[in-house]
Each structure stands twice: as structure tokens, then as C-alpha cells.
Scaffold this motif. Structure first.
Motif, PDB file in Angstrom:
ATOM      1  N   GLY A 250      -2.212  25.091   9.685  1.00 18.03           N
ATOM      2  CA  GLY A 250      -1.171  25.608  10.553  1.00 18.03           C
ATOM      3  C   GLY A 250      -0.528  24.568  11.440  1.00 18.03           C
ATOM      4  O   GLY A 250       0.690  24.582  11.654  1.00 18.03           O
ATOM      5  N   VAL A 251      -1.319  23.640  11.958  1.00 14.49           N
ATOM      6  CA  VAL A 251      -0.778  22.628  12.868  1.00 14.49           C
ATOM      7  C   VAL A 251       0.110  21.642  12.122  1.00 14.49           C
ATOM      8  O   VAL A 251       1.222  21.334  12.552  1.00 14.49           O
ATOM      9  N   ALA A 252      -0.387  21.144  10.983  1.00 13.95           N
ATOM     10  CA  ALA A 252       0.403  20.189  10.204  1.00 13.95           C
ATOM     11  C   ALA A 252       1.712  20.815   9.731  1.00 13.95           C
ATOM     12  O   ALA A 252       2.783  20.189   9.795  1.00 13.95           O
ATOM     13  N   ARG A 253       1.643  22.046   9.262  1.00 10.37           N
ATOM     14  CA  ARG A 253       2.846  22.703   8.757  1.00 10.37           C
ATOM     15  C   ARG A 253       3.854  22.968   9.874  1.00 10.37           C
ATOM     16  O   ARG A 253       5.059  22.806   9.695  1.00 10.37           O
ATOM     17  N   MET A 254       3.364  23.358  11.034  1.00  4.61           N
ATOM     18  CA  MET A 254       4.270  23.617  12.158  1.00  4.61           C
ATOM     19  C   MET A 254       4.908  22.327  12.663  1.00  4.61           C
ATOM     20  O   MET A 254       6.081  22.313  13.058  1.00  4.61           O
ATOM     21  N   LEU A 255       4.148  21.228  12.626  1.00  6.33           N
ATOM     22  CA  LEU A 255       4.711  19.943  13.023  1.00  6.33           C
ATOM     23  C   LEU A 255       5.810  19.514  12.054  1.00  6.33           C
ATOM     24  O   LEU A 255       6.859  19.006  12.472  1.00  6.33           O
ATOM     25  N   LEU A 256       5.588  19.712  10.768  1.00  7.67           N
ATOM     26  CA  LEU A 256       6.606  19.383   9.774  1.00  7.67           C
ATOM     27  C   LEU A 256       7.869  20.217   9.981  1.00  7.67           C
ATOM     28  O   LEU A 256       8.989  19.725   9.846  1.00  7.67           O
TER      29      LEU A 256
ATOM     30  N   HIS B 152       0.835  -1.199   0.000  1.00  9.28           N
ATOM     31  CA  HIS B 152       0.000   0.000   0.000  1.00  9.28           C
ATOM     32  C   HIS B 152       0.875   1.257   0.000  1.00  9.28           C
ATOM     33  O   HIS B 152       1.782   1.385   0.825  1.00  9.28           O
ATOM     34  N   PRO B 153       0.622   2.195  -0.918  1.00 11.59           N
ATOM     35  CA  PRO B 153       1.450   3.410  -0.974  1.00 11.59           C
ATOM     36  C   PRO B 153       0.978   4.455   0.036  1.00 11.59           C
ATOM     37  O   PRO B 153      -0.174   4.878   0.016  1.00 11.59           O
ATOM     38  N   PHE B 154       1.869   4.860   0.912  1.00 13.28           N
ATOM     39  CA  PHE B 154       1.565   5.926   1.853  1.00 13.28           C
ATOM     40  C   PHE B 154       1.976   7.265   1.250  1.00 13.28           C
ATOM     41  O   PHE B 154       2.813   7.329   0.348  1.00 13.28           O
ATOM     42  N   THR B 155       1.384   8.338   1.771  1.00 13.80           N
ATOM     43  CA  THR B 155       1.664   9.677   1.267  1.00 13.80           C
ATOM     44  C   THR B 155       2.737  10.344   2.117  1.00 13.80           C
ATOM     45  O   THR B 155       2.777  10.171   3.336  1.00 13.80           O
ATOM     46  N   LEU B 156       3.591  11.110   1.459  1.00 19.53           N
ATOM     47  CA  LEU B 156       4.599  11.884   2.156  1.00 19.53           C
ATOM     48  C   LEU B 156       4.104  13.312   2.334  1.00 19.53           C
ATOM     49  O   LEU B 156       3.751  13.981   1.357  1.00 19.53           O
ATOM     50  N   LEU B 157       4.051  13.769   3.573  1.00 17.93           N
ATOM     51  CA  LEU B 157       3.724  15.162   3.860  1.00 17.93           C
ATOM     52  C   LEU B 157       5.022  15.959   3.863  1.00 17.93           C
ATOM     53  O   LEU B 157       5.968  15.616   4.586  1.00 17.93           O
ATOM     54  N   CYS B 158       5.066  17.015   3.055  1.00 13.41           N
ATOM     55  CA  CYS B 158       6.276  17.828   2.930  1.00 13.41           C
ATOM     56  C   CYS B 158       6.012  19.268   3.332  1.00 13.41           C
ATOM     57  O   CYS B 158       4.875  19.751   3.302  1.00 13.41           O
TER      58      CYS B 158
END
Length: 208
Positions: free
Chosen positions: A130-136, A63-69
Motif C-alpha cells: 500500500g505504501v509503495a503504490r500510494m507513493l507511486l 548496474h541496471p536499476f529497477t523501475l517501480l511502476c
């Protein structure tokens, strides 16, 4: 016992973001709010967290997972972006859109072998939350992610925080609870062929 951290959706508290990042670095599994519902996320080296995801969602190891960048330059190190794909991504990101792209020859071995299947293409997403980007930013590297779809569900409620907590909190280590977020799914644009093709229109449709 999973921690449910109440984080501000626009101006996230750094100490709570750092707490979630520490869990990820320790191999944890985190519920992250995005611009297309909540997602499961784990670190690139989080093999144990990935195994948990495979078991929970009853997924095939291919299964292909997605990369959050964080940004396009990071995506460009993981995938081969021609001028057309670069312009398209620049126009649609950050946002609720996943791009299928040819994998770069410099793709780290760990990502290349995710799911124990050699990857010739990868899914990349630059979330606009904002939360996802700050976590990255706190991690300083991409995260692997997948949607909240359990085997007995066809249309999961993945954007209402209370419903997500009721269904998923028992299975994760941390939930960054930023209240309700935009519904999903993302749109998916395949950039591996001669022309970009929208293979799924999400909650926010796109044109290519």
C-alpha cells in the motif's frame, strides 16, 4: 538529518506520502517498504540521489536499476510487451516479481542512459504494498529503485524496519516506516528470449 515517518502499512497517511514525494522531487533518496523488503527509491531525474546509491553500494555505472511502476499500462510505455509477456505480467502483478523486458523505443532518454550505459532491456516491477503504490500514485511516474545490499553484506535484513533504520537511515533523506514487511528478494523473470525464464526464485517462488 533523515526523517523517519511512521506510516500505516495498509492505509497510509496522505500527508506523509506527500512529504516523501516532495523529497523525491527535490532529488532525495527514500527508503520505501515493498512486498519484498524495503528498497531505495529515487525520482527519474534524481541524478544526485543515484550517485549516492552508486557510492554507497559500490556499484558499477552499468548496474541496471529497477523501475517501480503503478500499472501495466505504464510498464507498456517503457517496455515492449508481446502478448505472452503481457499475460504473464497480468497474472503475476502486482507482486514481488521483477520482469526483464526489451526496452521500448519510446523509453525516455534519462532512463535509457541510467548508469551511462545504453539500455536494450529494463527491469520493471509493480509492487503490491500500500505504501509503495500510494507513493507511486503521488509521484505520477515510475521510480528508480534498488535493493538494500551494502558491499560488506551477503544476506541483508531488509524487511525488519528497525534493522533497516539502524543500517540505512544515516544515508537517506526519508524513511517511510511501515513496520516490518514481507521478506525479499523478488523473483526475476527474463522475458527477453524466446520463452520466459525464471532466473531467480524469490521469497515467493513463481511459475511461468
Amino acid at each position: 538529518m533523515a526523517e523517519r515517518l511512521a506510516v500505516h502499512p495498509v492505509n497510509p497517511q496522505q500527508r506523509l506520502i506527500d512529504k516523501a514525494a516532495a523529497s523525491l522531487r527535490a532529488g532525495g533518496l527514500v527508503l520505501v517498504p515493498t512486498d519484498a523488503g524495503y528498497s531505495l527509491a529515487w525520482a527519474l531525474e534524481g541524478r544526485e540521489a543515484e550517485e549516492r546509491v552508486l557510492r554507497l553500494r559500490e556499484l558499477d555505472r552499468r548496474h541496471p536499476f529497477t523501475l517501480l511502476c503503478r500499472q501495466l499500462s505504464e510498464a507498456g510505455r517503457l517496455a515492449r510487451l508481446d502478448d505472452r509477456a503481457f499475460r504473464l505480467m497480468r497474472s503475476l502483478t502486482p507482486g514481488p516479481c521483477t520482469f526483464i523486458l526489451p526496452a521500448s523505443s519510446d523509453l525516455p532518454k534519462r532512463i535509457k542512459n541510467v548508469g551511462r550505459s545504453k539500455r536494450r532491456d529494463i527491469g520493471i516491477r509493480l509492487p503490491d504494498h500500500g505504501v509503495a503504490r500510494m507513493l507511486l500514485e503521488a509521484m505520477g511516474e515510475p521510480l528508480l529503485s534498488t535493493s538494500l545490499v551494502l558491499p560488506d553484506e551477503e544476506h541483508p535484513n531488509s524487511h525488519e524496519a528497525e534493522a533497516v533504520a539502524d543500517r540505512w537511515l544515516r544515508w537517506v533523506d526519508v524513511m517511510l516506516d511501515a513496520e516490518d514487511c514481507e521478506p525479499g528478494p523478488t523473483s526475476i523473470v527474463d522475458c527477453t528470449g524466446d520463452e520466459p525464464e525464471v532466473v531467480r526464485q524469490g521469497f515467493h517462488p513463481v511459475a511461468v
